[in-house]
Scaffold this motif. Structure first.
Motif, PDB file in Angstrom:
ATOM      1  N   MET A   1       1.013  -1.247  -0.079  1.00 17.31           N
ATOM      2  CA  MET A   1       0.118   0.093   0.009  1.00 17.31           C
ATOM      3  C   MET A   1       1.014   1.349  -0.169  1.00 17.31           C
ATOM      4  SD  MET A   1      -3.186  -0.780   2.809  1.00 17.31           S
ATOM      5  CE  MET A   1      -4.643  -1.282   2.316  1.00 17.31           C
ATOM      6  N   THR A   2       0.403   2.355  -0.577  1.00 19.77           N
ATOM      7  CA  THR A   2       1.033   3.687  -0.503  1.00 19.77           C
ATOM      8  C   THR A   2       0.794   4.150   0.901  1.00 19.77           C
ATOM      9  OG1 THR A   2      -0.822   4.970  -1.520  1.00 19.77           O
ATOM     10  CG2 THR A   2       0.473   4.070  -3.081  1.00 19.77           C
ATOM     11  N   PRO A   3       1.603   5.120   1.277  1.00 18.49           N
ATOM     12  CA  PRO A   3       1.059   5.876   2.507  1.00 18.49           C
ATOM     13  C   PRO A   3      -0.187   6.413   2.881  1.00 18.49           C
ATOM     14  CG  PRO A   3       3.351   6.518   2.044  1.00 18.49           C
ATOM     15  CD  PRO A   3       2.770   5.601   0.840  1.00 18.49           C
ATOM     16  N   GLU A   4      -0.583   7.100   1.393  1.00 14.05           N
ATOM     17  CA  GLU A   4      -2.049   7.592   1.359  1.00 14.05           C
ATOM     18  C   GLU A   4      -3.079   6.507   1.558  1.00 14.05           C
ATOM     19  OE1 GLU A   4      -3.397  10.381   1.697  1.00 14.05           O
ATOM     20  OE2 GLU A   4      -5.322  10.119   0.982  1.00 14.05           O
ATOM     21  N   GLN A   5      -2.813   5.339   0.709  1.00 13.19           N
ATOM     22  CA  GLN A   5      -3.921   4.145   0.792  1.00 13.19           C
ATOM     23  C   GLN A   5      -3.955   3.806   2.059  1.00 13.19           C
ATOM     24  OE1 GLN A   5      -1.853   1.476  -2.081  1.00 13.19           O
ATOM     25  NE2 GLN A   5      -3.367   2.278  -3.524  1.00 13.19           N
ATOM     26  N   ARG A   6      -2.803   3.798   2.806  1.00 17.82           N
ATOM     27  CA  ARG A   6      -2.583   2.985   4.209  1.00 17.82           C
ATOM     28  C   ARG A   6      -3.665   3.742   5.237  1.00 17.82           C
ATOM     29  NH1 ARG A   6       3.175   2.548   4.608  1.00 17.82           N
ATOM     30  NH2 ARG A   6       2.883   0.451   3.623  1.00 17.82           N
ATOM     31  N   LEU A   7      -3.351   5.269   5.074  1.00 16.13           N
ATOM     32  CA  LEU A   7      -4.057   6.469   5.898  1.00 16.13           C
ATOM     33  C   LEU A   7      -5.561   6.413   5.772  1.00 16.13           C
ATOM     34  CD1 LEU A   7      -4.014   8.756   7.689  1.00 16.13           C
ATOM     35  CD2 LEU A   7      -3.882  10.336   5.761  1.00 16.13           C
ATOM     36  N   GLN A   8      -5.738   6.289   4.255  1.00 15.41           N
ATOM     37  CA  GLN A   8      -7.262   6.163   4.063  1.00 15.41           C
ATOM     38  C   GLN A   8      -7.962   4.785   4.760  1.00 15.41           C
ATOM     39  OE1 GLN A   8      -8.704   7.180   0.126  1.00 15.41           O
ATOM     40  NE2 GLN A   8      -7.301   8.930  -0.020  1.00 15.41           N
ATOM     41  N   THR A   9      -7.128   3.675   4.303  1.00 16.53           N
ATOM     42  CA  THR A   9      -7.772   2.515   5.007  1.00 16.53           C
ATOM     43  C   THR A   9      -8.129   2.554   6.466  1.00 16.53           C
ATOM     44  OG1 THR A   9      -6.587   1.280   3.229  1.00 16.53           O
ATOM     45  CG2 THR A   9      -7.478  -0.103   5.220  1.00 16.53           C
ATOM     46  N   ALA A  10      -7.093   2.981   7.257  1.00 18.16           N
ATOM     47  CA  ALA A  10      -7.250   3.243   8.667  1.00 18.16           C
ATOM     48  C   ALA A  10      -8.220   3.844   9.090  1.00 18.16           C
ATOM     49  CB  ALA A  10      -6.028   3.810   9.446  1.00 18.16           C
ATOM     50  N   ILE A  11      -8.509   5.263   8.244  1.00 19.83           N
ATOM     51  CA  ILE A  11      -9.727   6.418   8.479  1.00 19.83           C
ATOM     52  C   ILE A  11     -10.969   5.529   8.234  1.00 19.83           C
ATOM     53  CG2 ILE A  11     -10.625   8.283   7.986  1.00 19.83           C
ATOM     54  CD1 ILE A  11      -8.022   9.513   7.326  1.00 19.83           C
ATOM     55  N   LEU A  12     -11.051   4.803   7.311  1.00 22.49           N
ATOM     56  CA  LEU A  12     -12.355   4.131   6.977  1.00 22.49           C
ATOM     57  C   LEU A  12     -12.427   2.817   7.919  1.00 22.49           C
ATOM     58  CD1 LEU A  12     -11.906   4.396   3.143  1.00 22.49           C
ATOM     59  CD2 LEU A  12     -13.726   5.444   4.817  1.00 22.49           C
ATOM     60  N   LEU A  13     -11.511   2.597   8.958  1.00 19.26           N
ATOM     61  CA  LEU A  13     -11.623   1.455   9.845  1.00 19.26           C
ATOM     62  C   LEU A  13     -11.298   0.128   9.378  1.00 19.26           C
ATOM     63  CD1 LEU A  13     -15.098   2.421  11.249  1.00 19.26           C
ATOM     64  CD2 LEU A  13     -13.044   3.252  12.376  1.00 19.26           C
ATOM     65  N   GLY A  14     -10.481   0.186   7.997  1.00 22.70           N
ATOM     66  CA  GLY A  14     -10.136  -0.990   7.734  1.00 22.70           C
ATOM     67  C   GLY A  14      -8.919  -1.366   8.035  1.00 22.70           C
ATOM     68  N   LYS A  15      -8.280  -2.513   7.681  1.00 16.16           N
ATOM     69  CA  LYS A  15      -6.887  -3.113   8.191  1.00 16.16           C
ATOM     70  C   LYS A  15      -5.921  -2.855   7.102  1.00 16.16           C
ATOM     71  CE  LYS A  15      -5.787  -7.302  10.452  1.00 16.16           C
ATOM     72  NZ  LYS A  15      -6.196  -8.613  10.837  1.00 16.16           N
TER      73      LYS A  15
ATOM     74  N   GLN B   1       7.100  14.209  -1.987  1.00 17.32           N
ATOM     75  CA  GLN B   1       8.215  14.256  -2.924  1.00 17.32           C
ATOM     76  C   GLN B   1       9.210  12.993  -2.089  1.00 17.32           C
ATOM     77  OE1 GLN B   1      10.203  17.880  -3.386  1.00 17.32           O
ATOM     78  NE2 GLN B   1       8.616  18.713  -4.874  1.00 17.32           N
ATOM     79  N   ARG B   2       9.198  13.057  -0.619  1.00 14.58           N
ATOM     80  CA  ARG B   2      10.013  12.144   0.166  1.00 14.58           C
ATOM     81  C   ARG B   2       9.231  10.892   0.391  1.00 14.58           C
ATOM     82  NH1 ARG B   2       9.911  16.850   3.736  1.00 14.58           N
ATOM     83  NH2 ARG B   2       8.188  16.345   5.335  1.00 14.58           N
ATOM     84  N   GLY B   3       8.033  10.792  -0.378  1.00 10.45           N
ATOM     85  CA  GLY B   3       7.333   9.602  -0.195  1.00 10.45           C
ATOM     86  C   GLY B   3       6.233   9.421   0.894  1.00 10.45           C
ATOM     87  N   GLN B   4       5.949  10.694   1.451  1.00 11.12           N
ATOM     88  CA  GLN B   4       4.946  10.559   2.806  1.00 11.12           C
ATOM     89  C   GLN B   4       3.759  10.999   2.156  1.00 11.12           C
ATOM     90  OE1 GLN B   4       7.220  13.180   5.311  1.00 11.12           O
ATOM     91  NE2 GLN B   4       7.177  11.749   7.005  1.00 11.12           N
ATOM     92  N   THR B   5       2.667  10.833   2.946  1.00 14.20           N
ATOM     93  CA  THR B   5       1.379  11.538   2.768  1.00 14.20           C
ATOM     94  C   THR B   5       1.110  12.559   3.862  1.00 14.20           C
ATOM     95  OG1 THR B   5      -0.968  11.305   2.026  1.00 14.20           O
ATOM     96  CG2 THR B   5      -0.292  10.013   3.947  1.00 14.20           C
TER      97      THR B   5
END
Lengths: 371, 222
Positions: free
Chosen positions: A1-15, A157-161
């Motif tokens: 997962m990308t950092p943004e996908q990871r973040l959005q998944t957590a916000i949506l209560l996913g794993k 640019q440094r790979g974070q969201t």
């Protein structure tokens, strides 16, 4: 997962594949890079270099959670909601910045807000508190947006969201900061109807500002500051009347605009956690500062509200690395294993945090963050 | 006169600041002694405290009561002559490099309104000033406030200095702000509080004041 996908998944209560890592690191990054706090707070380019250096050291730091764009020295000194005491200007260069609590506005100013509107009042407030003019206010606003956009771009640019698309404060805590805690308490008891009307006007204006900010940056998430006015301090009727009503209004209007509210819950919200169940699940995020019992919060809001937290400032400052790791391990196992959790610091990582404790914090993500 | 005094107690209990002010003024005009009026305000404060203990009042209610008490003090100056001044029992300040004062000011107001004399050293207070104050006043409680993690070192320096000057056993050190048990241990303090109302109870406990005892007709002013 990308950092943004990871973040959005957590916000949506996913794993997600791994618990997102979002410490609120500002001045500490500067200290670690060898800067004075004055240099960090007043020189944005140097601050960015400090962030780069820290992220290179700890690539598991994938969510840039920063409000530097609000607290950058020249911005705070011009359009801050309170009068700041800044390192290198009002305080020794290596001090944390601090806020002066005083009665910056009077009860009579409520009339001004009702007559002229909050935005117009706010300009007068800045002039009064910071001794600035219209041109300086406009310049500071532009600088704030420029820094926010730059922070977002450089994090990517440094790979974070980047977590926040903008910053606001709930109406009641904002007025409380401007009026001072004691005078605001007086107002709640003595002029409640006037306060209702003022809060309504201020809430509308802050919601509009928040939506505009998130749209400008393209990040549909908004930092919402809330401090002081929890049921640790005030009664349930006062909380419901002066805080909860505007909180609800803010949430539903932001959700209508497609924006996720991220409440920064300073102080102890344990008695108020149930209220968050009134919001739709997976739509709101809360940040805890280690004063609220995060495990109790998880028992009440697990599977309903994403939680960010909460390694506290005392632990970072006085604890041993093994204590930091043990606490992070507990958070990651008990809150992280089902999703809906983001590992973070409780409020800011303190300037005096032990370096080995920061190392331990990030190491814990690598060791126990994968799901 | 008795009716005015009863109404004053109730006005404090119900946190009606303007009514308290008007009743105190009326009482003074009608020749009621300042000490009697302060005693009535204390009775009202005691009832506020009981509401808090029963959990039908919150900390904000205690703060409101303390603001009313402070307002009363502007109407009835406390002097040695009228016998209401009390030797300070608590010294409080925000430690060096820290200017946060909300919690400090609230607890000072609460303590004074409960009849406990306090010396307020202000904010950004150097360690020696705390230690000198302990030596000079003989106060039993030293309250150190700090919301920055840099405060921990300063608090520790203060307890170290108390030890070096053989004053540590004379005073109980209570820390407040961004603190917990670990900070208390590191600093070498006796108590930690992160809640002003609890802080008052800790002070009352140290001073052996029964929570439910009658308030005295004395207040501390500095």
């Amino acid at each position: 997962m990308t950092p943004e996908q990871r973040l959005q998944t957590a916000i949506l209560l996913g794993k997600p594949d791994r618990v997102p890592c979002a410490p609120l690191i500002e001045s500490y990054a500067g200290r670690r890079a060898g800067l004075s706090n004055y240099e960090f707070m007043y020189n944005y380019e140097q601050a960015e270099l400090a962030f780069v250096q820290l992220q290179q050291e700890f690539p598991w730091w994938d969510v840039m959670r920063s409000v530097y764009f609000v607290f950058h020295g020249p911005i705070q000194k011009t359009i801050g909601f309170m009068k700041p005491m800044m390192p290198g200007v009002d305080l020794p260069p290596d001090s944390e910045y601090q806020m002066l609590e005083y009665e910056a506005i009077t009860r009579d100013d409520y009339g001004l807000i009702l007559e002229a509107g909050f935005h117009s009042f706010l300009n007068e407030f800045y002039k009064r508190v910071h001794k600035v003019n219209d041109e300086e206010i406009a310049k500071a606003r532009r600088l704030q947006l420029d820094i926010l956009n730059s922070q977002i771009n450089r994090a990517r640019q440094r790979g974070q969201t980047f977590l926040y698309g903008g910053f606001t404060v709930l109406a009641a805590p904002l007025l409380c900061m401007m009026r001072s805690l004691e005078q605001f308490i007086r107002d709640m008891y003595q002029v409640p109807s006037l306060l209702d009307r003022v809060l309504e006007v201020v809430t509308e204006a802050l919601i509009a500002d928040g939506i505009a900010s998130a749209r400008k940056t393209g990040i549909p998430r908004l930092f919402i500051g809330t401090a002081r006015l929890t049921c640790q301090l005030i009664s349930v009727p006062l909380f419901e009347r002066f805080v909860w009503s505007s909180m609800k209004q803010t949430v539903f209007k932001l959700l209508d605009a497609g924006i996720t509210p991220i409440f920064h819950l300073d102080s102890d919200w344990t008695k108020n956690l149930e209220y968050f169940r009134e919001f739709p699940p997976g739509k709101v995020v809360i940040e805890l500062d280690s004063t609220t019992d995060i495990f109790q919060a998880h028992r009440i809001l697990g599977g309903h509200t994403c939680i960010i937290g909460d390694v506290g400032a005392p632990l970072f400052t006085l604890g041993k690395p093994e204590q930091v790791q043990e606490y992070c391990r507990k958070l990651l196992h008990e809150l992280g294993k089902e999703g809906g959790f983001i590992l973070g610091s409780g409020c800011h990582v303190p300037l005096e945090a032990k370096h080995e404790n920061i190392d331990a914090f990030f190491r814990s993500v690598e060791e126990w963050g994968w799901l | 006169m008795a009716n005015t005094r009863r109404m004053l107690v109730t006005a404090v209990e119900t946190l009606d600041e303007e009514k308290v002010v008007s009743l105190v003024k009326m009482g003074l005009n009608n020749g009621i002694s300042p000490l009697d009026l302060i005693e009535d305000v204390h009775q009202g404060m005691k009832r506020v405290g009981m509401h808090y203990e029963r959990e039908d009042y919150y900390i904000a209610d205690l703060i409101m009561a303390s603001l009313i008490f402070q307002r009363v003090l502007t109407l009835i100056p406390i002097t040695k002559e009228n016998g209401s001044e009390q030797k300070p029992q608590v010294i409080i300040g925000t430690v060096k490099h820290d200017i946060h004062d909300i919690g400090k000011n609230i607890i000072i107001g609460l303590l004074r309104s409960r009849g406990i004399g306090v010396i307020d050293l202000g904010v950004d207070v150097p360690p020696d000033v705390f230690v000198d104050a302990v030596q000079e006043t003989g106060a039993k409680i030293l309250g150190l406030s700090g919301l920055l993690t840099s405060s921990y070192e300063v608090m520790r320096e203060i307890t170290d200095t108390l030890n070096k000057r053989n004053l540590r056993s004379r005073v109980q050190v209570v820390i407040g702000g961004l603190v917990n048990e670990d900070v208390k241990e590191y600093v070498g303090a006796d108590y930690w509080v992160d809640d002003c109302a609890y802080g008052v109870e800790v002070c009352r406990h140290i001073l052996n004041i029964d929570v439910n005892s009658s308030s005295k007709t004395v207040v501390g002013v500095v």
